[in-house]
Design an enzyme around this catalytic site. Structure first.
Site, mmCIF file in Angstrom:
data_model
loop_
_atom_site.group_PDB
_atom_site.id
_atom_site.type_symbol
_atom_site.label_atom_id
_atom_site.label_comp_id
_atom_site.label_asym_id
_atom_site.label_seq_id
_atom_site.Cartn_x
_atom_site.Cartn_y
_atom_site.Cartn_z
ATOM 1 N N ASP A 64 -18.322 4.769 21.635
ATOM 2 C CA ASP A 64 -18.305 5.942 22.534
ATOM 3 C C ASP A 64 -19.085 7.103 21.400
ATOM 4 O O ASP A 64 -18.670 8.250 21.616
ATOM 5 C CB ASP A 64 -17.197 6.170 22.718
ATOM 6 C CG ASP A 64 -16.448 5.285 23.643
ATOM 7 O OD1 ASP A 64 -17.340 4.591 24.382
ATOM 8 O OD2 ASP A 64 -15.273 5.023 23.628
ATOM 9 N N LYS A 121 -24.279 6.465 22.408
ATOM 10 C CA LYS A 121 -25.483 5.525 22.426
ATOM 11 C C LYS A 121 -26.435 5.600 23.515
ATOM 12 O O LYS A 121 -27.435 5.583 23.447
ATOM 13 C CB LYS A 121 -24.923 4.450 21.998
ATOM 14 C CG LYS A 121 -24.139 4.024 20.844
ATOM 15 C CD LYS A 121 -23.690 2.513 20.536
ATOM 16 C CE LYS A 121 -22.472 2.182 21.468
ATOM 17 N NZ LYS A 121 -21.193 2.971 21.439
ATOM 18 N N GLY A 136 -19.534 1.271 27.993
ATOM 19 C CA GLY A 136 -19.935 2.252 28.890
ATOM 20 C C GLY A 136 -20.554 3.166 28.183
ATOM 21 O O GLY A 136 -20.304 3.875 27.495
ATOM 22 N N HIS A 137 -22.140 3.379 28.608
ATOM 23 C CA HIS A 137 -22.711 4.199 28.114
ATOM 24 C C HIS A 137 -23.401 4.996 28.975
ATOM 25 O O HIS A 137 -24.009 4.914 29.969
ATOM 26 C CB HIS A 137 -24.246 3.198 27.604
ATOM 27 C CG HIS A 137 -23.699 2.149 26.350
ATOM 28 N ND1 HIS A 137 -24.563 1.539 25.817
ATOM 29 C CD2 HIS A 137 -22.545 2.039 25.938
ATOM 30 C CE1 HIS A 137 -24.025 0.867 24.795
ATOM 31 N NE2 HIS A 137 -22.822 1.198 24.750
ATOM 32 N N GLN A 154 -20.514 -0.917 21.702
ATOM 33 C CA GLN A 154 -19.313 -0.678 20.564
ATOM 34 C C GLN A 154 -19.538 0.058 19.320
ATOM 35 O O GLN A 154 -20.713 0.698 19.392
ATOM 36 C CB GLN A 154 -18.465 -2.103 20.287
ATOM 37 C CG GLN A 154 -17.930 -2.629 21.619
ATOM 38 C CD GLN A 154 -18.635 -3.094 22.747
ATOM 39 O OE1 GLN A 154 -19.460 -4.185 22.158
ATOM 40 N NE2 GLN A 154 -18.654 -2.925 23.927
HETATM 41 P P1 GDP Z 1 -21.562 5.556 24.163
HETATM 42 O O1 GDP Z 1 -20.892 4.366 24.662
HETATM 43 O O2 GDP Z 1 -21.820 5.460 22.688
HETATM 44 O O3 GDP Z 1 -22.920 5.040 24.820
HETATM 45 O O4 GDP Z 1 -20.935 6.716 24.450
HETATM 46 P P2 GDP Z 1 -20.007 7.144 25.857
HETATM 47 O O5 GDP Z 1 -20.967 7.192 27.139
HETATM 48 O O6 GDP Z 1 -19.048 6.235 26.056
HETATM 49 O O7 GDP Z 1 -19.245 8.378 25.363
HETATM 50 C C1 GDP Z 1 -20.002 9.581 24.931
HETATM 51 C C2 GDP Z 1 -19.578 10.968 25.906
HETATM 52 O O8 GDP Z 1 -19.998 11.842 25.287
HETATM 53 C C3 GDP Z 1 -20.462 10.640 27.332
HETATM 54 O O9 GDP Z 1 -19.470 11.633 28.222
HETATM 55 C C4 GDP Z 1 -21.726 11.499 27.073
HETATM 56 O O10 GDP Z 1 -22.238 12.158 28.140
HETATM 57 C C5 GDP Z 1 -21.239 12.499 25.898
HETATM 58 N N1 GDP Z 1 -22.214 13.155 24.992
HETATM 59 C C6 GDP Z 1 -23.208 12.407 24.640
HETATM 60 N N2 GDP Z 1 -23.842 13.264 23.472
HETATM 61 C C7 GDP Z 1 -23.028 14.311 23.529
HETATM 62 C C8 GDP Z 1 -23.221 15.598 22.791
HETATM 63 O O11 GDP Z 1 -24.110 15.781 21.926
HETATM 64 N N3 GDP Z 1 -22.358 16.488 23.020
HETATM 65 C C9 GDP Z 1 -21.361 16.466 24.125
HETATM 66 N N4 GDP Z 1 -20.897 17.581 24.396
HETATM 67 N N5 GDP Z 1 -21.160 15.471 24.780
HETATM 68 C C10 GDP Z 1 -22.133 14.337 24.505
HETATM 69 P P1 IMO Z 2 -19.107 1.284 23.954
HETATM 70 O O1 IMO Z 2 -20.191 0.470 24.076
HETATM 71 C C1 IMO Z 2 -15.005 2.121 22.578
HETATM 72 C C2 IMO Z 2 -12.583 -1.450 22.197
HETATM 73 C C3 IMO Z 2 -11.311 -1.666 23.074
HETATM 74 C C4 IMO Z 2 -10.454 -2.466 22.312
HETATM 75 C C5 IMO Z 2 -11.316 -3.269 21.256
HETATM 76 C C6 IMO Z 2 -11.216 -4.623 21.874
HETATM 77 O O2 IMO Z 2 -18.980 2.153 25.330
HETATM 78 O O3 IMO Z 2 -19.094 2.218 22.676
HETATM 79 P P2 IMO Z 2 -12.626 -5.815 24.144
HETATM 80 O O4 IMO Z 2 -12.623 -5.269 25.824
HETATM 81 O O5 IMO Z 2 -13.977 -5.544 23.449
HETATM 82 O O6 IMO Z 2 -12.191 -7.022 23.941
HETATM 83 O O7 IMO Z 2 -11.933 -4.585 23.571
HETATM 84 O O8 IMO Z 2 -12.658 -2.600 21.495
HETATM 85 N N1 IMO Z 2 -13.846 -1.131 22.956
HETATM 86 C C7 IMO Z 2 -14.337 -0.268 22.739
HETATM 87 N N2 IMO Z 2 -14.073 1.147 22.285
HETATM 88 N N3 IMO Z 2 -16.151 1.752 23.027
HETATM 89 C C8 IMO Z 2 -16.642 0.760 23.599
HETATM 90 O O9 IMO Z 2 -18.009 0.373 24.207
HETATM 91 C C9 IMO Z 2 -15.645 -0.255 23.593
HETATM 92 N N4 IMO Z 2 -15.566 -1.662 24.024
HETATM 93 C C10 IMO Z 2 -14.602 -2.319 23.500
HETATM 94 O O10 IMO Z 2 -10.705 -0.483 23.525
HETATM 95 O O11 IMO Z 2 -9.712 -1.431 21.250
HETATM 96 MG MG MG Z 3 -18.763 4.052 25.498
#
Ligand code: GDP
Ligand code: IMO
Ligand code: MG
Length: 427
Positions: free
Chosen positions: A13, A16, A40-41, A221
């Site tokens: 998270d 990415k 979840g991207h 991840q």
């Molecule tokens: P990922 O799994 O690495 O793609 O990240 P996620 O989408 O799960 O979580 C990142 C969250 O931060 C999302 O809600 C994005 O919209 C938000 N986000 C990404 N870059 C920034 C940033 O530079 N600033 C802020 N405030 N939010 C961001």
């Molecule tokens: P993105 O790509 C954050 C964590 C779960 C749990 C562990 C194992 O959005 O960054 P799993 O379901 O993979 O067997 O769970 O890994 N986890 C993540 N944490 N971002 C993710 O993906 C994750 N995918 C799995 O919360 O601790």
């Molecule tokens: Mg994510």
């Protein structure tokens, strides 16, 4: 000709999705190489928010072909749902999505097993069937995408797989059995729906690379959730580190030209497991509220804490990070002081290396340095030179500790909320 691997440098998270979407503007191929719908991207374009789980984050750019590589485990139901959602938003998929015939399938029994084992293991998984599907893969009993193409064999494999798992559910968990006929019908139907996308992505991506195309490999991840190098057993079941891109796509290591590490300006973690810099106080709550730190896949609140540079140095070592994208820096805009962890003590003695056992990691005491905050609203269009000295100081500290330049700053969720560094000056 370039292959850039984009990895999450922490516990996932990091942002990415947003970063891959940004780089995808100039990419020909964007490929996911591991994980599955546990990811979840998020990409925010105007007032629309896209959360991608399986489809690469380059899909919003018409110029890209998106590949789901052999290292990914695919839940066809989740994939179809995602395709339909994107279509409903007017995103054209036809001819732009290629799914590896070697990727493994997630079956309904994998999801059920994930949820049942979680009752005892308490890893805090996403419940998407990821671990059980990789177990079958490594046990050489998995069902692959290529198996969808032979209906007779598929039916045999499905019946056998469900029979074995039903036995298990009954004996070990006293859980209700799955309906064989329903699942067989469902997966035979997926075969038809996915047919157009299934191909030999290994050859496709190698030909693309050799013919000089720009390739982006999108990690899911993060490095500290890596099955080998993460905080085992509180990890995912695949290799999110940069090396995973080679096995997960069938690209040789010599193809990789750059590794971009995505670093969140503080730390978060979802699920259980050690988190040395976690803040279980109002500062942690402030980070969660300002950063909207709730899981994009499960909606769970993310645990929050200060930036852990010691863990990051380890992450840089195992990934070979060439450059950093520092995301969510805006979340720190209004802190008087910001702490960073530069090392760990155990029993009053500093540890030399990032501990590999959770027992030690649970009891380390982080060594903090306190840096002044900047109390300033970072804005797009600014250059690194325009930034307050405190912000530059924070960035410099990260560069020094990690040993790689910070080239981009995320200052908001929106597509344009990014500050691009002067490549000559930074680093
Ligand atoms: P990922 O799994 O690495 O793609 O990240 P996620 O989408 O799960 O979580 C990142 C969250 O931060 C999302 O809600 C994005 O919209 C938000 N986000 C990404 N870059 C920034 C940033 O530079 N600033 C802020 N405030 N939010 C961001
Ligand atoms: P993105 O790509 C954050 C964590 C779960 C749990 C562990 C194992 O959005 O960054 P799993 O379901 O993979 O067997 O769970 O890994 N986890 C993540 N944490 N971002 C993710 O993906 C994750 N995918 C799995 O919360 O601790
Ligand atoms: Mg994510």
């Amino acid at each position: 000709m370039s292959v850039r691997v984009v990895i999450g440098a922490q516990w996932g998270d990091e942002g990415k999705g947003k970063v891959v979407d940004m780089f995808a503007e100039e990419a020909d191929v964007v490929a996911r190489y591991q994980g599955g719908a546990n990811a979840g991207h998020t990409i925010v374009v105007g007032d629309r928010k896209y959360v991608l789980h399986l489809i690469p984050s380059g899909i919003l750019h018409d110029n890209t072909v998106c590949v789901i590589g052999n290292g990914v485990v695919i839940d066809p139901a989740a994939l179809m749902e995602e395709i339909e959602l994107l279509k409903s938003f007017g995103v054209s998929i036809e001819g732009r999505l290629k799914i590896s015939h070697k990727a493994h399938l997630i079956m309904p029994y994998h999801k059920l097993l994930d949820q049942l084992t979680e009752r005892e293991q308490k890893i805090g998984t996403t419940g998407r069937g990821i671990g059980p599907s990789y177990i079958d893969k490594y046990n050489r009993s998995g069902i692959r995408i290529v198996d969808l193409l032979d209906r007779v064999r598929l039916e045999e494999q499905l019946r056998e797989g469900i029979r074995q798992k039903n036995d298990w559910f009954r004996k070990v968990y006293d859980a209700p059995e799955l309906d064989v006929e329903k699942i067989v019908a469902e997966y035979l139907d997926f075969d038809q729906q996915m047919d157009d996308y299934i191909t030999d992505t290994t050859s496709f991506i190698n030909e693309a690379w050799r013919s000089g195309k720009t390739i982006l490999a999108e990690g899911a991840q993060g490095a500290l959730l890596d099955i080998d190098h993460g905080t085992y057993p509180f990890v995912t079941s695949s290799s999110p580190t940069s090396g995973g891109a080679c096995t997960g796509l069938g690209l040789p290591p010599t193809a990789i030209t750059k590794v971009t590490g995505i670093v969140k300006a503080y730390c978060t973690r979802v699920g259980a497991g050690p988190f040395p810099t976690e803040l279980e106080d109002e500062t942690g709550e402030k980070l969660r509220a300002l950063g909207a730190e709730f899981g994009a896949t499960t909606g769970r609140p993310r645990r929050c804490g200060w930036l852990d540079l010691f863990a990051l140095r380890y992450s840089a070592m195992i990934n070979g990070i060439d450059e950093i994208v520092l995301t969510k820096l805006d979340v720190l805009n209004d802190f008087e002081e910001i702490k960073v962890c530069t090392g760990y003590n155990v029993n009053g003695e500093p540890v030399k290396y990032f501990p590999s056992d959770c027992g030690t990691l649970e009891k380390v005491e982080p060594i903090y340095e306190t840096l002044p905050g900047w109390n300033y609203e970072l804005r797009s269009g600014e250059s690194f030179d325009d930034l307050p000295s405190e912000t530059r100081n924070y960035i410099r500290k990260i560069e020094e500790e990690v040993g790689a330049p910070v080239r981009y700053l995320g200052i908001g969720p929106g597509r344009d909320e990014i500050i691009v560094g002067d490549l000559e000056k930074v680093g």
